[in-house]
Design a protein around this motif. Structure first.
Motif, PDB file in Angstrom:
ATOM      1  N   ALA A 150       0.832  -1.199   0.000  1.00  0.00           N
ATOM      2  CA  ALA A 150       0.000   0.000   0.000  1.00  0.00           C
ATOM      3  C   ALA A 150       0.869   1.252   0.000  1.00  0.00           C
ATOM      4  N   LEU A 151       1.997   1.205   0.712  1.00  0.00           N
ATOM      5  CA  LEU A 151       2.919   2.337   0.707  1.00  0.00           C
ATOM      6  C   LEU A 151       3.466   2.570  -0.696  1.00  0.00           C
ATOM      7  N   LYS A 152       3.859   1.497  -1.371  1.00  0.00           N
ATOM      8  CA  LYS A 152       4.369   1.633  -2.736  1.00  0.00           C
ATOM      9  C   LYS A 152       3.306   2.236  -3.658  1.00  0.00           C
ATOM     10  N   PRO A 184      -0.414  12.447   1.949  1.00  0.00           N
ATOM     11  CA  PRO A 184      -0.894  12.118   3.303  1.00  0.00           C
ATOM     12  C   PRO A 184      -0.885  10.616   3.598  1.00  0.00           C
ATOM     13  N   ALA A 185      -1.326   9.813   2.626  1.00  0.00           N
ATOM     14  CA  ALA A 185      -1.334   8.361   2.831  1.00  0.00           C
ATOM     15  C   ALA A 185       0.090   7.827   2.945  1.00  0.00           C
ATOM     16  N   THR A 186       0.987   8.362   2.136  1.00  0.00           N
ATOM     17  CA  THR A 186       2.381   7.932   2.184  1.00  0.00           C
ATOM     18  C   THR A 186       2.990   8.233   3.550  1.00  0.00           C
ATOM     19  N   ALA A 187       2.753   9.429   4.051  1.00  0.00           N
ATOM     20  CA  ALA A 187       3.303   9.800   5.362  1.00  0.00           C
ATOM     21  C   ALA A 187       2.727   8.927   6.463  1.00  0.00           C
ATOM     22  N   CYS A 188       1.429   8.657   6.415  1.00  0.00           N
ATOM     23  CA  CYS A 188       0.781   7.821   7.428  1.00  0.00           C
ATOM     24  C   CYS A 188       1.334   6.397   7.395  1.00  0.00           C
TER      25      CYS A 188
END
Length: 184
Positions: free
Chosen positions: A31-33, A42-46
């Motif tokens: 999911a990070l990739k 925002p999703a990447t940082a979380c």
């Protein structure tokens, strides 16, 4: 000699090559990739924050070279959700220092992290299961001190794989409330 130092250091600072991470951790990394490719900051940082917490939990476990299991990753996710919930309450429009932008971004992070947890049964279903377990116990067992533990263990057995998404504090409260109803 220099190669030995690097090899020795890599054993302590990086993941072991032979141990596979838990499926939930792999899902988080994928999911990070995906969030990085879609440039969703925002999703990447979380996700980076949660994966750092997972790595920290792995390194602080009994065997730092073994990855933690799904229950450990779920515990890290639940802790992250709890922290973000507390922070979002501080920024809520009804709080003493409202900040709607921070509140909404924290709510989005909470939703993102909850999407990785397994679906948990509703409170009503949990209450029905607890009542059913209590009804099947004998009067002697219901009067004993350890009845709450027996009810909770019976609930975990009935839930099976779904127990990962259940809030343990909520279950404890439901069991105590059910036991109070029986004693009255």
């Amino acid at each position: 000699m220099f190669a030995q130092i690097i090899a020795r250091r890599s054993l302590h600072t990086s993941r072991q090559l032979f141990a596979a991470p838990s499926p939930l951790e792999t899902t988080l990394r994928n999911a990070l990739k995906a969030s990085m490719k879609s440039k969703d900051k925002p999703a990447t940082a979380c996700l980076k924050s949660i994966l750092a917490d997972v790595t920290n939990a792995t390194k602080s476990s009994k065997d730092p070279n073994e990855p933690i299991n799904d229950e450990g990753v779920m515990a890290v996710l639940k802790k992250g959700i709890s922290q973000r919930t507390q922070a979002s309450e501080a920024y809520a429009p009804s709080s003493s220092s409202p900040h709607p932008e921070n509140h909404s971004s924290l709510q989005n992070e909470i939703k993102l992290l909850q999407s990785f947890l397994p679906e948990s049964p509703s409170t009503e279903i949990l209450q029905q299961l607890i009542d059913k377990i209590l009804a099947n116990l004998s009067d002697e067992v219901r009067a004993s001190k350890g009845v709450a533990g027996q009810v909770i263990n019976g609930l975990w057995e009935q839930l099976g794989d779904q127990k990962g998404g259940v809030d343990k504090k909520l279950v404890g409260k439901l069991v105590q409330d059910a036991l109070k109803k029986i004693q009255i």
